[in-house]
Design a protein around this motif. Sequence first.
Motif, PDB file in Angstrom:
ATOM      1  N   SER A  69       0.839  -1.199   0.000  1.00 50.45           N
ATOM      2  CA  SER A  69       0.000   0.000   0.000  1.00 50.45           C
ATOM      3  C   SER A  69       0.871   1.246   0.000  1.00 50.45           C
ATOM      4  N   GLY A  70       0.224   2.388  -0.248  1.00 55.31           N
ATOM      5  CA  GLY A  70       0.913   3.665  -0.115  1.00 55.31           C
ATOM      6  C   GLY A  70       1.573   4.195  -1.369  1.00 55.31           C
ATOM      7  N   THR A  85      -0.223   8.127   2.080  1.00 53.58           N
ATOM      8  CA  THR A  85      -0.895   7.187   2.992  1.00 53.58           C
ATOM      9  C   THR A  85       0.122   6.171   3.519  1.00 53.58           C
TER      10      THR A  85
END
Length: 361
Positions: A69-70, A85
């Motif tokens: 993620s991110g 994020t």
Amino acid sequence: MSHNSFGHLFRVTTFGESHGPAIGCVVDGCPPGLKLTADDIQAFLDKRRPGQNRFTTQRQEPDAVKILSGVFEDERTGGQVTTGTPIALVIENVDQRSKDYGAIRDSFRPGHADFTYQAKYGVRDYRGGGRSSARETACRVAAGAVARKVIAGVSIRGALVQMGPHKIDRKNWDDTEIDRNPFFCPDAKAAKDWEAYLDGVRKAGSSCGAIIEVTATGVPAGWGAPIYGKLDSELASAMMSINAVKGVEIGAGFASAAYSGEQNADEIRMRHGKPEFQSNHAGGILGGISTGQDVVVRFAVKPTSSILTPRQTVTKSGEDTDILTKGRHDPCVGIRAVPVGEAMMAIVLADQFLRHRGQVG
């Protein structure tokens, strides 16, 4: 178990055990828009990866990182960038040999965290030490790769400057030598001598300690805070959090106790219209704030506790016994601590940069 996170605005939380299915980390606070791919992280993990030569543990872990993620594909550049994020990173464990630890499941290894974990939690993962294993440091190296993106322009370089009682000759320091030998040693002659020394330690079933020096170049003046957010205190905390580290010094460190005030003072003169320090005994930090010079940290790593030489200990049930640890272990864990020290330097500096930017713009 609490306290698995480090940092403030740039914050790293690690998870996983030495013999679990995977280890990993979550990096929170990374600014958006920074180019980041798994290859960017993998390059640093490969420096720490075990089993690359006879001087480290022969556990064969590829340490292949996955970004969960991110990050997102930037339509403007066609490259992958951070989104701001949380960045989740995971590394699978693929070469565990838990059976190697069966014989010591009820005995405490002297010098290891076995006794204290049992005393605190009433339960411990005896397979490689669980969370106390140096395996956890792969997560830090991965997070450190992200941190380097935040402080682009700052160069961080670690080196092994002492193995056991054998120090490098600083007159022979050559940065290009660091990547030419298995010890991250800047002194070619010392590296050659260390080969014979560590071969003897390894064949004897013993281990030795080391001292690592990490230098950050390009840190501007002003990072840090004068009281509880001192740059040097947070660097010391970061380095002391690394497995087996028992001492940290900044700049001249303990040697400064033998200096006079005249010798220790880093005198200043104006050069080309700006202040220039004549020496760097302070290690690039004064009053907890960076001076603009190189930030220099050294830390001492104790000998690996898992050795083949029998040692006296006790069992969980309170009986005296002798113990030796079979399996695959680093005869000098300090070697693979070099990229870990670099990573912790990067994490602290990234956090300090974001805090500095947040306060003064």
